[in-house]
Design a protein around this motif. Structure first.
Motif, PDB file in Angstrom:
ATOM      1  N   MET A 159       0.784  -1.240   0.000  1.00 19.46           N
ATOM      2  CA  MET A 159       0.000   0.000   0.000  1.00 19.46           C
ATOM      3  C   MET A 159       0.816   1.292   0.000  1.00 19.46           C
ATOM      4  SD  MET A 159      -2.867  -1.327  -0.427  1.00 19.46           S
ATOM      5  CE  MET A 159      -3.861   0.147  -0.423  1.00 19.46           C
ATOM      6  N   ALA A 160       2.094   1.214  -0.317  1.00 18.97           N
ATOM      7  CA  ALA A 160       2.912   2.435  -0.404  1.00 18.97           C
ATOM      8  C   ALA A 160       2.537   3.196  -1.676  1.00 18.97           C
ATOM      9  CB  ALA A 160       4.394   2.079  -0.414  1.00 18.97           C
ATOM     10  N   ARG A 161       2.933   4.475  -1.717  1.00 24.05           N
ATOM     11  CA  ARG A 161       2.696   5.272  -2.922  1.00 24.05           C
ATOM     12  C   ARG A 161       3.460   4.652  -4.090  1.00 24.05           C
ATOM     13  NH1 ARG A 161       5.288   9.786  -2.920  1.00 24.05           N
ATOM     14  NH2 ARG A 161       6.684   9.062  -1.316  1.00 24.05           N
ATOM     15  N   GLY A 162       3.006   4.920  -5.283  1.00 27.35           N
ATOM     16  CA  GLY A 162       3.706   4.448  -6.476  1.00 27.35           C
ATOM     17  C   GLY A 162       3.248   3.075  -6.909  1.00 27.35           C
ATOM     18  N   CYS A 163       4.195   2.203  -7.189  1.00 21.98           N
ATOM     19  CA  CYS A 163       3.890   0.905  -7.785  1.00 21.98           C
ATOM     20  C   CYS A 163       2.980   0.038  -6.934  1.00 21.98           C
ATOM     21  CB  CYS A 163       5.185   0.168  -8.104  1.00 21.98           C
ATOM     22  SG  CYS A 163       6.108   0.928  -9.459  1.00 21.98           S
ATOM     23  N   ASP A 164       3.097   0.118  -5.612  1.00 23.29           N
ATOM     24  CA  ASP A 164       2.191  -0.671  -4.763  1.00 23.29           C
ATOM     25  C   ASP A 164       0.741  -0.304  -5.059  1.00 23.29           C
ATOM     26  OD1 ASP A 164       4.719  -1.134  -3.568  1.00 23.29           O
ATOM     27  OD2 ASP A 164       3.837  -1.338  -1.581  1.00 23.29           O
ATOM     28  N   GLN A 165       0.475   0.990  -5.130  1.00 24.29           N
ATOM     29  CA  GLN A 165      -0.899   1.421  -5.373  1.00 24.29           C
ATOM     30  C   GLN A 165      -1.323   1.160  -6.816  1.00 24.29           C
ATOM     31  OE1 GLN A 165      -1.329   5.397  -3.795  1.00 24.29           O
ATOM     32  NE2 GLN A 165      -1.119   4.660  -1.700  1.00 24.29           N
ATOM     33  N   TYR A 166      -0.405   1.232  -7.770  1.00 25.06           N
ATOM     34  CA  TYR A 166      -0.750   0.866  -9.153  1.00 25.06           C
ATOM     35  C   TYR A 166      -1.205  -0.590  -9.195  1.00 25.06           C
ATOM     36  CZ  TYR A 166       2.354   4.840 -10.435  1.00 25.06           C
ATOM     37  OH  TYR A 166       2.987   6.053 -10.550  1.00 25.06           O
ATOM     38  N   PHE A 167      -0.495  -1.450  -8.451  1.00 21.12           N
ATOM     39  CA  PHE A 167      -0.824  -2.867  -8.381  1.00 21.12           C
ATOM     40  C   PHE A 167      -2.212  -3.065  -7.768  1.00 21.12           C
ATOM     41  CE2 PHE A 167      -0.877  -6.590  -5.543  1.00 21.12           C
ATOM     42  CZ  PHE A 167      -0.786  -7.613  -6.474  1.00 21.12           C
ATOM     43  N   ALA A 168      -2.462  -2.409  -6.638  1.00 19.02           N
ATOM     44  CA  ALA A 168      -3.769  -2.541  -5.979  1.00 19.02           C
ATOM     45  C   ALA A 168      -4.887  -2.116  -6.930  1.00 19.02           C
ATOM     46  CB  ALA A 168      -3.802  -1.699  -4.695  1.00 19.02           C
ATOM     47  N   GLU A 169      -4.670  -1.018  -7.643  1.00 20.49           N
ATOM     48  CA  GLU A 169      -5.680  -0.538  -8.592  1.00 20.49           C
ATOM     49  C   GLU A 169      -5.883  -1.528  -9.737  1.00 20.49           C
ATOM     50  OE1 GLU A 169      -5.035   4.221  -7.691  1.00 20.49           O
ATOM     51  OE2 GLU A 169      -3.898   3.282  -9.313  1.00 20.49           O
ATOM     52  N   ALA A 170      -4.830  -2.211 -10.159  1.00 19.35           N
ATOM     53  CA  ALA A 170      -4.957  -3.211 -11.226  1.00 19.35           C
ATOM     54  C   ALA A 170      -5.813  -4.389 -10.758  1.00 19.35           C
ATOM     55  CB  ALA A 170      -3.575  -3.692 -11.680  1.00 19.35           C
ATOM     56  N   VAL A 171      -5.563  -4.864  -9.544  1.00 20.51           N
ATOM     57  CA  VAL A 171      -6.353  -5.969  -8.994  1.00 20.51           C
ATOM     58  C   VAL A 171      -7.825  -5.564  -8.893  1.00 20.51           C
ATOM     59  CG1 VAL A 171      -6.754  -7.414  -6.947  1.00 20.51           C
ATOM     60  CG2 VAL A 171      -4.412  -6.985  -7.728  1.00 20.51           C
TER      61      VAL A 171
END
Length: 188
Positions: free
Chosen positions: A108-120
Motif C-alpha cells: 500500500m505504499a505510494r507508487g507501484c504498490d498502489q498501481y498494483f492494488a488498482e490493477a487488482v
C-alpha cells in the motif's frame, strides 16, 4: 518493455532467512519488468504453497515496488511510460490470476504498490478476476503521514476497497517497511 520470469530460490531471496516451517514451497517465480536498465527492479513475488499435510494449495501473490520518487516519471501518471507500466501491471495480474492466484498482498505504499492494488481492483470490477482478494499489509498506522492530500485520499480509498486490512505494527520504527515486506513474503 517485456516480462521476464526469473527463477529464484527462496534462500537467495530471503538472504538465508528461514521460511515458515509449516509451508512447503512448490514453485516460486518473480516477474520483473525489463527496460534498458533497472526501471523497476522488483514487482511481483508469487508463490504456490502447499500446507505440510499436502491438502490443498494456496495461491498468493505478494507485491512491492518503487515509490514515485524512484521512477523516471516521478508523480506524472500521465507520462506514457507510467501508462504503459499500469497496462503491463493489469495484464500481468490477469496472467497471474489465470494461473490460479486468488489472493494478492499489497504493501500500500505510494507508487507501484498502489498501481498494483488498482490493477487488482479494476480486473475484479470488470469481472476478469472475480475471485481476486486484495489484502492490504500496512506496516504501521502512520504510513501515510507526510504524504500530500491527494496521496492520502487515494490511500484511504484503496484501503476501503480491500477485502482485508492488516496493520502489522502499532507505530513506525526503523525497519518496519522491511519487516512488512518479510511478512508478505512469509504469507505468500
Amino acid at each position: 518493455t517485456g516480462i521476464t520470469p526469473v527463477q529464484l530460490s527462496l534462500a537467495d531471496f530471503t538472504a538465508g532467512r528461514e521460511s515458515h516451517p509449516a509451508l512447503k514451497i512448490c514453485s516460486l517465480f518473480a516477474l520483473i519488468i525489463a527496460r534498458r536498465g533497472p526501471l523497476v527492479k522488483r514487482l511481483f513475488f508469487c508463490y504456490t504453497v502447499e500446507n505440510a499435510t499436502g491438502r490443498g494449495a494456496a495461491m498468493i501473490c505478494a507485491f512491492t515496488g518503487h515509490r514515485p520518487e524512484h521512477l523516471p516519471w516521478g508523480r506524472d501518471e500521465d507520462d506514457p511510460r507510467c501508462r504503459a507500466l499500469k497496462i503491463l501491471l493489469r495484464r500481468t495480474v490477469q496472467q497471474v490470476y489465470d494461473r490460479g492466484f486468488r489472493t494478492f498482498l499489497c504493501g500500500m505504499a505510494r507508487g507501484c504498490d498502489q498501481y498494483f492494488a488498482e490493477a487488482v481492483l479494476a480486473l475484479r470490477s470488470a469481472g476478469s478476476a472475480p475471485e481476486a482478494r486484495l489484502c492490504a499489509m500496512v506496516p504501521c498506522p502512520s504510513q501515510p503521514d507526510g504524504w500530500d492530500e491527494a496521496s492520502v485520499a487515494r490511500y484511504w480509498a484503496l484501503l476501503a476497497a480491500c477485502d482485508q486490512l492488516e496493520v502489522l505494527e502499532d507505530h513506525y520504527s526503523p525497519g518496519c517497511m522491511l519487516r512488512r515486506n518479510r511478512e508478505m513474503l512469509r504469507r505468500a
